[in-house]
Design a protein around this motif. Structure first.
Motif, mmCIF file in Angstrom:
data_model
loop_
_atom_site.group_PDB
_atom_site.id
_atom_site.type_symbol
_atom_site.label_atom_id
_atom_site.label_comp_id
_atom_site.label_asym_id
_atom_site.label_seq_id
_atom_site.Cartn_x
_atom_site.Cartn_y
_atom_site.Cartn_z
ATOM 1 N N UNK A 102 0.882 -1.284 0.447
ATOM 2 C CA UNK A 102 0.038 -0.225 -0.041
ATOM 3 C C UNK A 102 0.896 1.438 -0.027
ATOM 4 N N UNK A 103 0.887 1.999 -0.850
ATOM 5 C CA UNK A 103 2.079 3.165 -0.763
ATOM 6 C C UNK A 103 1.253 4.821 -1.439
ATOM 7 N N UNK A 104 1.758 5.414 -1.212
ATOM 8 C CA UNK A 104 0.959 6.641 -1.189
ATOM 9 C C UNK A 104 3.361 7.953 -1.586
ATOM 10 N N UNK A 105 2.429 8.797 -1.642
ATOM 11 C CA UNK A 105 4.181 9.866 -2.094
ATOM 12 C C UNK A 105 4.064 10.606 -0.824
ATOM 13 N N UNK A 106 5.315 11.518 -0.979
ATOM 14 C CA UNK A 106 5.127 12.748 -0.338
ATOM 15 C C UNK A 106 5.910 13.948 -0.394
#
Length: 207
Positions: A102-106
């Motif tokens: 499960x990925x997100x972005x900074x």
């Protein structure tokens, strides 16, 4: 019998505000609706518990089988992120466990977006409208304000050689943050004698 029914004295029904209402004062259609909803919810809760039990059984059995197989062949079992597919002996069925990050972005994604916006402004007269739409659409959010990670990461597959574009793609890659892992279990049945499998559906919306 629901928890509300247990707490409600005989001859009364509890309304949405928690007030006790004599059954004689409740319209027949409202009593019937309450009964239908209560019975269906009880069935749904039972099925939900059955699916929970099934999931625990599947993961437990497959983990036990993998450990047994590893011991037999004196092999080390891989990490928790590995995917596993088990087939029946006749090949008619398969059970698949898939784990996905499960990925997100900074904040570096905003820097990449700024570089891409500058390039699009420069390329307005030269690039095809379809390419512009794909690039700009990749950063659209859903109703909850969430970005579509798949669309953003797919930008890296565009064959654009401009060094500034490549720098923006590096910034996107660097901005990826793994915030967890989801585990899925799926069941399949082979379609006749073909090499294709159809899923055994457990999602009520898909049946």
């Amino acid at each position: 019998m629901t928890h509300a029914a247990i707490d409600t004295p005989a001859g009364y029904m509890k309304d949405a505000h928690g007030r006790l209402v004599p059954e004689a004062m409740v319209k027949p259609i409202d009593r019937t609706r309450d009964q239908v909803v209560g019975e269906l919810i009880a069935l749904a809760m039972a099925q939900s518990q059955s699916l929970t039990d099934l999931k625990k059984r599947v993961f437990g059995d497959i983990e036990a089988f993998i450990s047994m197989s590893a011991e037999e062949y004196q092999a080390k079992v891989g990490g928790a992120k590995g995917n596993v597919t088990l087939y029946s002996f006749d090949g008619q069925y398969k059970v698949q466990i898939a784990r996905a990050d499960n990925i997100t972005f900074d904040e570096r994604l905003q820097a990449a977006k700024a570089m891409i916006d500058e390039l699009l402004a420069e390329w307005t007269k030269e690039s095809r409208p379809e390419i512009q739409a794909i690039i700009q659409g990749a950063f659209d959010t859903d109703k909850e304000g969430n970005l579509n990670t798949g669309r953003i990461l797919s930008l890296r597959r565009l064959d654009i050689q401009d060094p500034r574009w490549k720098q923006a793609m590096f910034a996107i890659s660097d901005s990826v943050q793994v915030v967890g892992t989801k585990t899925y279990v799926r069941f399949y049945q082979r379609m006749g004698d073909s090499d294709k499998y159809r899923p055994i559906l457990l999602d009520i919306a898909s049946i």
